[in-house]
Design a protein around this motif. Structure first.
Motif, PDB file in Angstrom:
ATOM      1  N   CYS A 133      37.893  47.683  31.428  1.00 32.26           N
ATOM      2  CA  CYS A 133      39.027  48.177  32.223  1.00 32.26           C
ATOM      3  C   CYS A 133      40.011  47.020  32.334  1.00 32.26           C
ATOM      4  N   ASN A 134      41.241  47.329  32.731  1.00 38.35           N
ATOM      5  CA  ASN A 134      42.188  46.227  32.931  1.00 38.35           C
ATOM      6  C   ASN A 134      41.868  45.489  34.232  1.00 38.35           C
ATOM      7  N   ILE A 135      42.078  44.195  34.190  1.00 38.17           N
ATOM      8  CA  ILE A 135      41.792  43.342  35.353  1.00 38.17           C
ATOM      9  C   ILE A 135      43.014  42.475  35.615  1.00 38.17           C
ATOM     10  N   GLU A 136      43.671  42.762  36.739  1.00 38.90           N
ATOM     11  CA  GLU A 136      44.882  42.022  37.109  1.00 38.90           C
ATOM     12  C   GLU A 136      44.528  40.949  38.132  1.00 38.90           C
ATOM     13  N   ASN A 137      45.447  40.035  38.328  1.00 32.13           N
ATOM     14  CA  ASN A 137      45.237  39.002  39.345  1.00 32.13           C
ATOM     15  C   ASN A 137      46.591  38.538  39.849  1.00 32.13           C
ATOM     16  N   CYS A 161      43.941  43.185  29.537  1.00 32.06           N
ATOM     17  CA  CYS A 161      43.944  44.625  29.292  1.00 32.06           C
ATOM     18  C   CYS A 161      42.523  45.142  29.062  1.00 32.06           C
ATOM     19  N   ALA A 162      42.371  46.434  29.274  1.00 31.46           N
ATOM     20  CA  ALA A 162      41.080  47.097  29.108  1.00 31.46           C
ATOM     21  C   ALA A 162      40.513  46.896  27.698  1.00 31.46           C
ATOM     22  N   GLU A 163      41.384  46.953  26.697  1.00 34.32           N
ATOM     23  CA  GLU A 163      40.923  46.842  25.308  1.00 34.32           C
ATOM     24  C   GLU A 163      40.306  45.472  25.041  1.00 34.32           C
ATOM     25  N   ARG A 164      40.969  44.434  25.558  1.00 36.25           N
ATOM     26  CA  ARG A 164      40.424  43.089  25.312  1.00 36.25           C
ATOM     27  C   ARG A 164      39.159  42.851  26.116  1.00 36.25           C
TER      28      ARG A 164
END
Ligand code: THU
Length: 142
Positions: A47-51, A59-62
């Motif tokens: 999933c995407n992980i922001e901070n 991003c979710a893909e990475r």
């Protein structure tokens, strides 16, 4: 390259949707899920992980690919990306570079919560990519 069957694709979409639920997206409120299938049947999700510093968002893909590679995944075959958008969300430019490098010309299914989907190959999403073959042809380096 092996192609995914309908049953596998449905399961992979479900995995990506479940991963999306774990998105850490307090700044954009834009939740993305990804799931990647290997030829051996392995599934890795992200999933995407922001901070708070924004730019360090992943991003979710990475996340899915880093998880896969760090757990010994190889022989990537199909990637699913899911977001809650009418226009199906494709991988961003940075992710396209990484997907190309580590998974090559795989098929990518973009889907949304309404159940719409489209499948496209990486070579269409990311034509004329820079990759390691240019480094092999680099001349003197000066
Ligand atoms: N994002 C992804 O995770 N994957 C995509 O394909 C597009 C964008 C994330 C990054 C950021 O957390 C949010 O979506 C808005 O750009």
């Amino acid at each position: 390259m092996k192609e995914i069957n309908q049953h596998q694709l449905e399961a992979l979409i479900d995995s990506a949707k479940l991963a999306r639920e774990f998105a850490v997206a307090p700044f954009s409120n834009f939740k993305v899920g990804a799931a990647i299938l290997t030829e051996g049947g392995g599934v890795f999700t992200g999933c995407n992980i922001e901070n708070a510093s924004y730019g360090l968002t992943v991003c979710a893909e990475r996340v899915a690919l880093w998880k896969a590679l760090s757990e010994g995944g190889y022989g990537f075959m199909h990637l699913v990306v899911v977001a809650d958008t009418n226009d199906l969300t494709p991988p961003c430019g940075a992710c396209r570079q990484i997907i190309w490098e580590f998974a090559g010309d795989i098929s990518v299914t973009m889907t949304n919560l309404a159940g719409e989907s489209e499948t496209i190959r990486m070579s269409e999403l990311f034509p004329r990519a820079f990759d390691v073959k240019f480094l092999d042809d680099k001349g003197s380096g000066r």
